[in-house]
Design a protein around this motif. Structure first.
Motif, PDB file in Angstrom:
ATOM      1  N   ASN A 142       0.860  -1.183   0.000  1.00 22.46           N
ATOM      2  CA  ASN A 142       0.000   0.000   0.000  1.00 22.46           C
ATOM      3  C   ASN A 142       0.897   1.234   0.000  1.00 22.46           C
ATOM      4  O   ASN A 142       2.130   1.119   0.004  1.00 22.46           O
ATOM      5  CB  ASN A 142      -0.985  -0.015   1.168  1.00 22.46           C
ATOM      6  N   LEU A 143       0.319   2.404  -0.001  1.00 19.67           N
ATOM      7  CA  LEU A 143       1.117   3.627  -0.101  1.00 19.67           C
ATOM      8  C   LEU A 143       2.089   3.804   1.073  1.00 19.67           C
ATOM      9  O   LEU A 143       3.259   4.140   0.849  1.00 19.67           O
ATOM     10  CB  LEU A 143       0.196   4.839  -0.241  1.00 19.67           C
ATOM     11  N   PRO A 144       1.668   3.590   2.335  1.00 16.51           N
ATOM     12  CA  PRO A 144       2.627   3.712   3.441  1.00 16.51           C
ATOM     13  C   PRO A 144       3.763   2.692   3.345  1.00 16.51           C
ATOM     14  O   PRO A 144       4.929   3.016   3.629  1.00 16.51           O
ATOM     15  CB  PRO A 144       1.774   3.496   4.680  1.00 16.51           C
ATOM     16  N   GLU A 145       3.453   1.460   2.960  1.00 16.16           N
ATOM     17  CA  GLU A 145       4.489   0.425   2.847  1.00 16.16           C
ATOM     18  C   GLU A 145       5.466   0.747   1.720  1.00 16.16           C
ATOM     19  O   GLU A 145       6.681   0.532   1.867  1.00 16.16           O
ATOM     20  CB  GLU A 145       3.828  -0.933   2.606  1.00 16.16           C
ATOM     21  N   ALA A 146       4.965   1.275   0.624  1.00 12.60           N
ATOM     22  CA  ALA A 146       5.849   1.664  -0.475  1.00 12.60           C
ATOM     23  C   ALA A 146       6.831   2.736  -0.028  1.00 12.60           C
ATOM     24  O   ALA A 146       8.025   2.692  -0.370  1.00 12.60           O
ATOM     25  CB  ALA A 146       5.013   2.167  -1.656  1.00 12.60           C
ATOM     26  N   ALA A 147       6.337   3.692   0.759  1.00  6.75           N
ATOM     27  CA  ALA A 147       7.202   4.762   1.244  1.00  6.75           C
ATOM     28  C   ALA A 147       8.309   4.209   2.134  1.00  6.75           C
ATOM     29  O   ALA A 147       9.471   4.634   2.053  1.00  6.75           O
ATOM     30  CB  ALA A 147       6.374   5.798   1.999  1.00  6.75           C
ATOM     31  N   LYS A 174       9.223  -8.810 -10.324  1.00  5.51           N
ATOM     32  CA  LYS A 174       8.851  -8.794 -11.740  1.00  5.51           C
ATOM     33  C   LYS A 174       7.732  -7.794 -12.005  1.00  5.51           C
ATOM     34  O   LYS A 174       7.696  -7.163 -13.066  1.00  5.51           O
ATOM     35  CB  LYS A 174       8.410 -10.187 -12.179  1.00  5.51           C
ATOM     36  N   SER A 175       6.810  -7.667 -11.053  1.00  6.84           N
ATOM     37  CA  SER A 175       5.684  -6.752 -11.190  1.00  6.84           C
ATOM     38  C   SER A 175       5.424  -6.074  -9.851  1.00  6.84           C
ATOM     39  O   SER A 175       5.799  -6.594  -8.789  1.00  6.84           O
ATOM     40  CB  SER A 175       4.409  -7.492 -11.625  1.00  6.84           C
ATOM     41  N   VAL A 176       4.778  -4.915  -9.908  1.00 11.90           N
ATOM     42  CA  VAL A 176       4.421  -4.178  -8.697  1.00 11.90           C
ATOM     43  C   VAL A 176       2.963  -3.747  -8.795  1.00 11.90           C
ATOM     44  O   VAL A 176       2.542  -3.171  -9.807  1.00 11.90           O
ATOM     45  CB  VAL A 176       5.310  -2.928  -8.503  1.00 11.90           C
ATOM     46  N   LEU A 177       2.204  -4.055  -7.752  1.00 11.48           N
ATOM     47  CA  LEU A 177       0.845  -3.542  -7.618  1.00 11.48           C
ATOM     48  C   LEU A 177       0.845  -2.588  -6.433  1.00 11.48           C
ATOM     49  O   LEU A 177       0.894  -3.011  -5.279  1.00 11.48           O
ATOM     50  CB  LEU A 177      -0.153  -4.672  -7.372  1.00 11.48           C
ATOM     51  N   LEU A 178       0.813  -1.295  -6.716  1.00 14.96           N
ATOM     52  CA  LEU A 178       0.797  -0.283  -5.668  1.00 14.96           C
ATOM     53  C   LEU A 178      -0.657   0.079  -5.382  1.00 14.96           C
ATOM     54  O   LEU A 178      -1.351   0.642  -6.225  1.00 14.96           O
ATOM     55  CB  LEU A 178       1.587   0.947  -6.084  1.00 14.96           C
ATOM     56  N   LYS A 179      -1.108  -0.258  -4.177  1.00 15.63           N
ATOM     57  CA  LYS A 179      -2.519  -0.095  -3.821  1.00 15.63           C
ATOM     58  C   LYS A 179      -2.781   1.322  -3.315  1.00 15.63           C
ATOM     59  O   LYS A 179      -2.034   1.842  -2.498  1.00 15.63           O
ATOM     60  CB  LYS A 179      -2.900  -1.118  -2.749  1.00 15.63           C
ATOM     61  N   GLY A 180      -3.865   1.926  -3.802  1.00 19.56           N
ATOM     62  CA  GLY A 180      -4.118   3.333  -3.522  1.00 19.56           C
ATOM     63  C   GLY A 180      -5.190   3.613  -2.500  1.00 19.56           C
ATOM     64  O   GLY A 180      -5.634   4.755  -2.377  1.00 19.56           O
ATOM     65  N   GLY A 181      -5.603   2.611  -1.749  1.00 20.72           N
ATOM     66  CA  GLY A 181      -6.688   2.813  -0.793  1.00 20.72           C
ATOM     67  C   GLY A 181      -6.405   3.836   0.285  1.00 20.72           C
ATOM     68  O   GLY A 181      -7.334   4.433   0.836  1.00 20.72           O
ATOM     69  N   HIS A 182      -5.118   4.055   0.596  1.00 21.02           N
ATOM     70  CA  HIS A 182      -4.755   5.044   1.609  1.00 21.02           C
ATOM     71  C   HIS A 182      -4.702   6.462   1.042  1.00 21.02           C
ATOM     72  O   HIS A 182      -4.458   7.410   1.786  1.00 21.02           O
ATOM     73  CB  HIS A 182      -3.393   4.706   2.225  1.00 21.02           C
ATOM     74  N   GLY A 183      -4.923   6.597  -0.252  1.00 21.31           N
ATOM     75  CA  GLY A 183      -4.854   7.908  -0.861  1.00 21.31           C
ATOM     76  C   GLY A 183      -6.074   8.764  -0.578  1.00 21.31           C
ATOM     77  O   GLY A 183      -7.006   8.346   0.121  1.00 21.31           O
ATOM     78  N   ILE A 187     -12.071   8.427  -5.467  1.00 22.63           N
ATOM     79  CA  ILE A 187     -11.693   7.321  -6.352  1.00 22.63           C
ATOM     80  C   ILE A 187     -10.373   6.745  -5.864  1.00 22.63           C
ATOM     81  O   ILE A 187      -9.388   7.473  -5.706  1.00 22.63           O
ATOM     82  CB  ILE A 187     -11.559   7.776  -7.817  1.00 22.63           C
ATOM     83  N   CYS A 188     -10.364   5.445  -5.632  1.00 23.99           N
ATOM     84  CA  CYS A 188      -9.137   4.753  -5.235  1.00 23.99           C
ATOM     85  C   CYS A 188      -8.509   4.131  -6.475  1.00 23.99           C
ATOM     86  O   CYS A 188      -9.190   3.405  -7.217  1.00 23.99           O
ATOM     87  CB  CYS A 188      -9.444   3.656  -4.217  1.00 23.99           C
ATOM     88  N   GLU A 189      -7.246   4.421  -6.697  1.00 22.70           N
ATOM     89  CA  GLU A 189      -6.552   3.905  -7.878  1.00 22.70           C
ATOM     90  C   GLU A 189      -5.391   3.008  -7.469  1.00 22.70           C
ATOM     91  O   GLU A 189      -4.517   3.414  -6.713  1.00 22.70           O
ATOM     92  CB  GLU A 189      -6.032   5.048  -8.752  1.00 22.70           C
ATOM     93  N   ASP A 190      -5.403   1.777  -7.981  1.00 20.07           N
ATOM     94  CA  ASP A 190      -4.287   0.860  -7.820  1.00 20.07           C
ATOM     95  C   ASP A 190      -3.485   0.877  -9.117  1.00 20.07           C
ATOM     96  O   ASP A 190      -4.059   0.866 -10.212  1.00 20.07           O
ATOM     97  CB  ASP A 190      -4.781  -0.561  -7.546  1.00 20.07           C
ATOM     98  N   THR A 191      -2.168   0.875  -8.988  1.00 21.94           N
ATOM     99  CA  THR A 191      -1.294   0.941 -10.155  1.00 21.94           C
ATOM    100  C   THR A 191      -0.542  -0.375 -10.301  1.00 21.94           C
ATOM    101  O   THR A 191       0.187  -0.781  -9.388  1.00 21.94           O
ATOM    102  CB  THR A 191      -0.280   2.088 -10.009  1.00 21.94           C
ATOM    103  N   LEU A 192      -0.741  -1.056 -11.412  1.00 22.59           N
ATOM    104  CA  LEU A 192      -0.039  -2.311 -11.694  1.00 22.59           C
ATOM    105  C   LEU A 192       0.984  -2.086 -12.795  1.00 22.59           C
ATOM    106  O   LEU A 192       0.628  -1.686 -13.908  1.00 22.59           O
ATOM    107  CB  LEU A 192      -1.018  -3.407 -12.109  1.00 22.59           C
ATOM    108  N   LEU A 193       2.244  -2.336 -12.479  1.00 25.13           N
ATOM    109  CA  LEU A 193       3.317  -2.318 -13.473  1.00 25.13           C
ATOM    110  C   LEU A 193       3.736  -3.754 -13.718  1.00 25.13           C
ATOM    111  O   LEU A 193       4.196  -4.442 -12.807  1.00 25.13           O
ATOM    112  CB  LEU A 193       4.503  -1.489 -12.989  1.00 25.13           C
ATOM    113  N   SER A 194       3.553  -4.221 -14.945  1.00 18.58           N
ATOM    114  CA  SER A 194       3.778  -5.624 -15.281  1.00 18.58           C
ATOM    115  C   SER A 194       4.485  -5.730 -16.619  1.00 18.58           C
ATOM    116  O   SER A 194       4.257  -4.902 -17.511  1.00 18.58           O
ATOM    117  CB  SER A 194       2.433  -6.360 -15.339  1.00 18.58           C
ATOM    118  N   ALA A 204     -14.690   3.390  -6.885  1.00 16.30           N
ATOM    119  CA  ALA A 204     -15.221   4.413  -5.985  1.00 16.30           C
ATOM    120  C   ALA A 204     -14.934   4.026  -4.542  1.00 16.30           C
ATOM    121  O   ALA A 204     -15.044   2.852  -4.168  1.00 16.30           O
ATOM    122  CB  ALA A 204     -16.724   4.573  -6.203  1.00 16.30           C
ATOM    123  N   ARG A 205     -14.530   5.001  -3.741  1.00 18.33           N
ATOM    124  CA  ARG A 205     -14.241   4.742  -2.338  1.00 18.33           C
ATOM    125  C   ARG A 205     -15.517   4.318  -1.609  1.00 18.33           C
ATOM    126  O   ARG A 205     -16.573   4.949  -1.751  1.00 18.33           O
ATOM    127  CB  ARG A 205     -13.650   5.984  -1.674  1.00 18.33           C
TER     128      ARG A 205
END
Length: 271
Positions: A142-147, A174-183, A187-194, A204-205
């Motif tokens: 999630n966002l705090p863990e990524a930081a 290999k891939s990263v799913l950054l979860k945006g629920g803490h944002g 609108i909550c946006e998750d970002t997947l880089l694959s 929607a929140r």
């Protein structure tokens, strides 16, 4: 005699939540709800409810390793999800025990409980980054863990989240799913880089305090989908949809006095 069938099998390596909303308990519920046979390795026993973690008992590293060997020596595990690992010793034991496993590995870098209690020792962070992130097929912070993983401030907008997701790929997964629920925002946006294509998963929140175990459930469902043979991007997309339904259904539950759980079996209970 009717021929026997082997269902997809997934393994969760994580901590136990006595309140049943997160950790091993949430993972096994998510596996079952998504039609996958669940196996488990317990890394720590937590005294936990919807309000707080009041005690943590670390399982000896050799016992953690023995649990992993017991499962992998006997069963055809299709995917593994890592959750709460707690200490450097456990991380080393897990990394060594998984040396021969070549299936998909989902790493959820569990650090802090919903109540704010620490679930990863500060001295374990380096071992996590060195030994397990480079082996991850998908990293799901999630966002705090990524930081924390990047040693930076928490992302405050989608552009910053994308930049952090890109930085996380340089740690080896290999891939990263950054979860945006803490944002912020509705609108909550998750970002997947694959390697097979990047995508943004928006929803929607849902305004509810019943969000205990969302990260565990998300990562476990991804692992379940991978165990069923889905490509990563499809596995993440389907897991995202399942989680939204579980959060929405869980909003109507009254379990405990704090952050209640999501409803893993909403579709089954409704029938």
């Amino acid at each position: 005699m009717q021929e026997k069938t082997t269902p997809p099998i997934a393994l969760t390596i994580a901590g136990s939540d006595s309140g049943g909303g997160a950790g091993i308990q949430a993972d096994l519920k998510a596996f079952s709800a998504n039609e996958v046979y669940g196996t488990s390795v317990i890394t720590a026993v937590t005294a936990q409810n919807t309000c707080a973690v009041t005690a943590v008992h670390e399982i000896p590293a050799d016992v953690v390793a023995a649990q992993i060997r017991a499962v992998l020596d006997d069963m055809d595990v299709g995917a593994i999800k890592l959750g709460m690992l707690f200490s450097p010793e456990i991380i080393h034991a897990v990394a060594e025990a998984l040396r021969g496993f070549d299936g998909p590995l989902v790493v959820d870098p569990v650090m802090i409980a919903k109540s704010g209690d620490r679930l990863l020792q500060s001295e374990a962070l380096a071992a996590l980054k060195e030994l397990l992130l480079p082996r991850a097929d998908v990293l799901t912070p999630n966002l705090p863990e990524a930081a924390v993983l990047l040693g930076t401030e928490e992302a405050n907008c989608p552009q910053e989240a994308l930049a952090q997701a890109e930085a996380l790929t340089k740690l080896g997964p290999k891939s990263v799913l950054l979860k945006g629920g803490h944002g912020k925002g509705e609108i909550c946006e998750d970002t997947l880089l694959s390697p097979t294509g990047n995508q943004t998963l928006a929803a929607a929140r849902i305004h509810t305090q019943n969000t205990h175990g969302t990260g565990c459930t998300y990562a476990a469902t991804i692992a379940a989908n991978l165990a069923k043979g889905l490509p990563l991007n499809d596995a993440v997309k389907q897991a995202h949809g399942y989680l939204q339904k579980a959060i929405l259904a869980g909003a109507d539950l009254s379990i405990g006095k704090g952050h209640g759980p999501v409803h893993h079996f909403a579709q089954v209970w409704a029938q």
